[in-house]
Design an enzyme around this catalytic site. Structure first.
Site, PDB file in Angstrom:
ATOM      1  NE  ARG A 158      -1.398  -3.816  -3.150  1.00  0.00           N
ATOM      2  CZ  ARG A 158      -2.915  -3.555  -2.989  1.00  0.00           C
ATOM      3  NH1 ARG A 158      -3.938  -4.005  -3.807  1.00  0.00           N
ATOM      4  NH2 ARG A 158      -2.916  -2.684  -2.094  1.00  0.00           N
ATOM      5  NE  ARG A 173      -3.717  -0.534   2.417  1.00  0.00           N
ATOM      6  CZ  ARG A 173      -4.914  -0.585   1.605  1.00  0.00           C
ATOM      7  NH1 ARG A 173      -5.258   0.491   0.609  1.00  0.00           N
ATOM      8  NH2 ARG A 173      -5.421  -1.679   1.595  1.00  0.00           N
TER       9      ARG A 173
END
Length: 423
Positions: free
Chosen positions: A390, A276
């Site tokens: 990611r 994040r």
RNA sequence: GGAGAGAUGGCUGAGUGGUCGAAAGCGCCGCAUUGCUAAUGCGGUGUGGGUGUUGAAGCCCACCUCGGGUUCGAAUCCCGAUCUCUCCGCCA
């Protein structure tokens, strides 16, 4: 946004959809304002029509040297009334627009009704989670050990939520986005787009981030520009306010861009590692289609995104989001989640959505059917293809070895100078 | 940052206060004609909204970048904004 006529006619359906999405909007008030507006418009236009009748007559009489005082008086009376009505009309339009822009898209019929991610449906899985003869480490530990991941230095430069990659890790990220763009443009039929990273508010309204998500984005107040949260914004707006021809459709764009997000609602979660970030990179696919083609296109984009994961040999699952988890502008969304054995989590690496005509209506994007007739709104869709940090996480955690080195996935080796691993 | 020029319909491009939703050309569509194609002739060809009919016709309103103003009347005059272009400066 939704069509006002549709809201008028299918009021119950709209109410139900709002509830399913967990959103609220005062539909009753909206309809009442809408009714008032139309009454005001009708009245104003009547006055205006009368004035348009009188004007030429006044001109004629003046030129002929005749008396026009009575007509002039009537006109000034008409104008006074119109002024009042116009103020009211402006206010009504403003109020209506404010509500309309905050009414979310309707969910598609086959979207499961639900409130949270526990109501989402796992519709497919691919690949076998890798088994390790050792305890797999989280990606930040893998990167730390390699000396190529520097969260402390990134924090010193920009604060929390930013990353610093060096050496082969930075290279690996660049290899990934090059690889993705190559596949999408060469094999999947997308046109590469390099679009602005700073956009005006109107573009964000067009794709649906504004007004609702104002607090989630970075804004440059001196110039009234916003940093894009995704390439979806500039790319979807490429054909803003255009009337396309049917033979131009479908349009498919693939774009790389950095993405900037304040993550204001997520403070304190996922603080470690790359999952994040306030700034990250992403390859985005955007499609513009005829309405009848958009359902098939959604599956096509999903398949295009899955191809990348499959060729990287990363196990993943496909999730159909429930009504409550589907975003404001989306009618239906699939998430692709890659398995990260180090964190022990499924990571959302792609989100694939159809917006139907919701964005097209906001951005005034239409096409003229080949057989002629009125322009119709296009359908727009997009999907990440894929979100880089990611995917990098998934690679580091899936391809790590016990000695701390990381194997480079086969398909990326041409992009990494034919190296086979990072150590 | 300084100086100037411009913004008209799908495109090119006229239009400086009323008869302009807007000439003309191109493009596009239809019809006619030609044994196909080309060419030619005629007609048509913007968008949004209100009303109406419960997918009609008709009628009405708005739109010449956008927002204000002047005027009985604005594409045309005035003010502001935005964008584009040119020159100078600066800069990767």
């Amino acid at each position: 946004m939704l069509d006002v006529g549709f809201i008028r006619q299918e009021t119950d359906l709209v109410r139900r959809a709002l509830r399913a999405k967990g959103e609220s909007a005062d539909i009753d008030w909206f309809l009442r304002l809408d009714k008032d507006l139309r009454a005001v418009v009708t009245e104003t236009e009547g006055l205006r029509a009368r004035q348009n009748q009188l004007s030429p007559e006044i001109g004629r009489r003046k030129r002929a040297g005749e008396d026009a005082d009575a007509l002039l008086e009537e006109v000034s009376d008409l104008k006074a009334k119109q002024k009042q009505l116009n103020d009211r009309k402006d206010q009504l339009e403003l109020d209506l627009r404010r509500i309309l822009m905050r009414i979310p898209n309707l969910p598609a019929d086959d979207v499961p009704v639900g409130h949270s991610d526990s109501d989402n449906a796992i519709v497919d899985t691919w690949g076998e989670p890798r088994t390790f003869e050792f305890e797999p480490k989280a990606h930040y530990d893998v990167g730390d050990a390699l000396g190529m991941f520097h969260s402390d230095r990134a924090a010193r430069i920009s604060g929390s939520g930013f990353s610093l990659l060096t050496g082969a890790l930075a290279q690996l990220e660049r290899a990934l986005w090059n690889y993705m763009l190559d596949i999408h443009t060469r094999e999947h039929g997308y046109t590469e787009a390099a679009a602005p990273y700073l956009v005006r508010g109107t573009s964000l309204e067009g794709s649906g981030q504004l007004p609702k998500l104002e607090g989630d984005m970075y804004r440059c107040r001196d110039d009234d520009l916003w940093l894009i949260p995704t390439a979806e914004v500039p790319v979807t707006n490429i054909h803003r306010q255009e009337i396309l021809t049917e033979d131009e459709l479908p349009l498919r764009y693939a774009a790389f861009s950095p993405c900037f997000r304040r993550e204001s609602g997520a403070a304190g979660t996922d603080t470690r590692g790359l999952t994040r970030m306030h700034q990250f990179h992403k390859v985005e696919m955007v499609a513009v289609t005829r309405p009848e083609d958009s359902d098939a296109e959604l599956l096509r984009i999903r398949a295009n995104a899955e191809t990348i994961l499959q060729r990287l040999d990363l196990p993943y699952r496909v999730v159909l989001l429930c009504t409550g988890d589907t975003s404001f502008a989306s009618a239906k969304t699939f998430d692709l989640e890659a398995w990260a054995p180090g964190c022990g989590k499924w990571l959302e690496v792609s989100s694939i959505s159809t917006f139907r005509d919701f964005q097209a209506r906001r951005a005034e994007m239409r096409y003229r059917p080949a057989e002629g007739g009125k322009p119709r709104h296009v359908h727009t869709l997009n999907g990440s293809g894929l979100a880089l940090p990611r995917v990098l996480v998934a690679i580091l955690e899936n391809y790590q070895r016990e000695d701390g080195s990381v194997a480079i996935p086969d398909v990326l080796r041409p992009y990494m100078g034919w190296k086979t691993d990072i150590r």
